[in-house]
Write a protein that holds these residues in place. Structure first.
Motif, short mmCIF file in Angstrom:
data_model
loop_
_atom_site.label_atom_id
_atom_site.label_comp_id
_atom_site.label_asym_id
_atom_site.label_seq_id
_atom_site.Cartn_x
_atom_site.Cartn_y
_atom_site.Cartn_z
N SER A 250 0.84 -1.19 0.00
CA SER A 250 0.00 0.00 0.00
C SER A 250 0.88 1.24 0.00
O SER A 250 2.09 1.17 0.21
CB SER A 250 -0.92 0.01 1.23
N PHE A 251 0.24 2.38 -0.26
CA PHE A 251 0.89 3.68 -0.14
C PHE A 251 0.28 4.38 1.06
O PHE A 251 -0.93 4.60 1.11
CB PHE A 251 0.70 4.49 -1.42
N GLU A 252 1.12 4.71 2.04
CA GLU A 252 0.64 5.21 3.31
C GLU A 252 0.23 6.68 3.28
O GLU A 252 -0.56 7.12 4.11
CB GLU A 252 1.72 5.02 4.38
N LYS A 253 0.79 7.45 2.35
CA LYS A 253 0.49 8.88 2.31
C LYS A 253 -0.20 9.24 0.99
O LYS A 253 0.35 9.00 -0.09
CB LYS A 253 1.78 9.70 2.46
N ASN B 76 5.72 -4.12 3.93
CA ASN B 76 6.10 -4.74 5.20
C ASN B 76 7.43 -5.49 5.15
O ASN B 76 7.71 -6.30 6.05
CB ASN B 76 4.99 -5.68 5.72
N VAL B 77 8.23 -5.25 4.10
CA VAL B 77 9.59 -5.79 4.03
C VAL B 77 10.50 -4.64 3.64
O VAL B 77 10.44 -4.15 2.50
CB VAL B 77 9.70 -6.94 3.00
N ARG B 78 11.32 -4.19 4.58
CA ARG B 78 12.11 -2.97 4.36
C ARG B 78 13.02 -3.07 3.13
O ARG B 78 13.10 -2.13 2.34
CB ARG B 78 12.94 -2.66 5.61
N LYS B 79 13.72 -4.19 2.97
CA LYS B 79 14.64 -4.34 1.84
C LYS B 79 13.90 -4.24 0.51
O LYS B 79 14.35 -3.59 -0.43
CB LYS B 79 15.37 -5.68 1.96
N ARG B 80 12.74 -4.87 0.45
CA ARG B 80 11.93 -4.82 -0.78
C ARG B 80 11.41 -3.40 -1.03
O ARG B 80 11.45 -2.91 -2.16
CB ARG B 80 10.77 -5.80 -0.68
N ASP B 81 10.96 -2.73 0.04
CA ASP B 81 10.46 -1.37 -0.12
C ASP B 81 11.55 -0.43 -0.60
O ASP B 81 11.31 0.45 -1.45
CB ASP B 81 9.87 -0.86 1.20
N ASP B 82 12.76 -0.60 -0.08
CA ASP B 82 13.89 0.23 -0.54
C ASP B 82 14.17 -0.01 -2.02
O ASP B 82 14.47 0.93 -2.76
CB ASP B 82 15.14 -0.08 0.29
#
Length: 197
Positions: free
Chosen positions: A49-52, A81-87
């Motif tokens: 999702s996009f939080e903002k 919910n996976v920081r490495k993937r989000d980066d």
């Protein structure tokens, strides 16, 4: 002179109900969700999702075709919910958020397709590319007053896009065939609106 004044006041009185039927609403980010899912490794779907996000919706219940939507989404707010993937998704391989910090949707046409179902056609600008998309909207509710006195409405919407249409072409071939990330992205929206004061 009196005749002119009477005529003008009569015209205004006739058009007031029409003018009053279009209301402006703001998307409530605390009670809305901009979600998506995409195929991973050809075997499962990853959701995020996009939080903002922020937006304005004008709804004309008398003539739905006069309604319109404008939404802006902060691309850096992506969350799977996976920081490495989000980066990685924020990097130039995908969203390149440093260069393209937001995506926008601006409607061009709203039509009723039966009951509480609408189709909203508009321009989605993502990664510097603008394409037409059609949102299937359902469940547009009537007005409801919350405990603080705000007037609210809600709706759900969905669409599908091909990420390659927006220049998001990164992928990796799998030894077993296929690719690491699917091309089609399913988008789902749960939107709660607050009537502008």
């Amino acid at each position: 002179m009196k005749r002119i004044l009477v005529s003008v006041s009569t015209i205004v009185a006739l058009f007031l109900p029409v003018l009053a039927s279009a209301d402006t609403w703001k998307i409530d980010p605390d009670h809305s969700n901009v979600g998506f899912k995409v195929r991973h490794l050809m075997v499962s779907n990853v959701k995020g999702s996009f939080e903002k996000h922020a937006g304005t919706v004008v709804i004309d219940d008398r003539d739905i075709a006069k309604s319109r939507v404008e939404v802006t989404i902060d691309t850096a707010s992506i969350n799977t919910n996976v920081r490495k993937r989000d980066d990685h998704l924020r990097s130039p391989d995908f969203l390149d958020v440093a260069k393209y910090p937001s995506m926008t949707f601006v409607s061009r046409k709203v039509v009723r397709v039966g009951g509480d179902r609408l189709q909203v056609t508009g321009d989605l600008t993502l990664h510097g590319i603008t394409r037409e998309v059609v949102l299937d909207v359902e469940g547009l509710t009537g007005e409801s007053r919350d405990p603080m006195g705000n007037i609210r409405r809600g709706a759900s919407a969905s669409t599908r896009i091909n990420r390659k249409d927006y220049g998001l072409t990164w992928n990796k071939a799998l030894e077993t065939g296929g690719v690491a990330v699917g091309e089609e992205i399913a988008i789902s929206l749960e939107i709660e609106l607050i009537k502008a004061k």
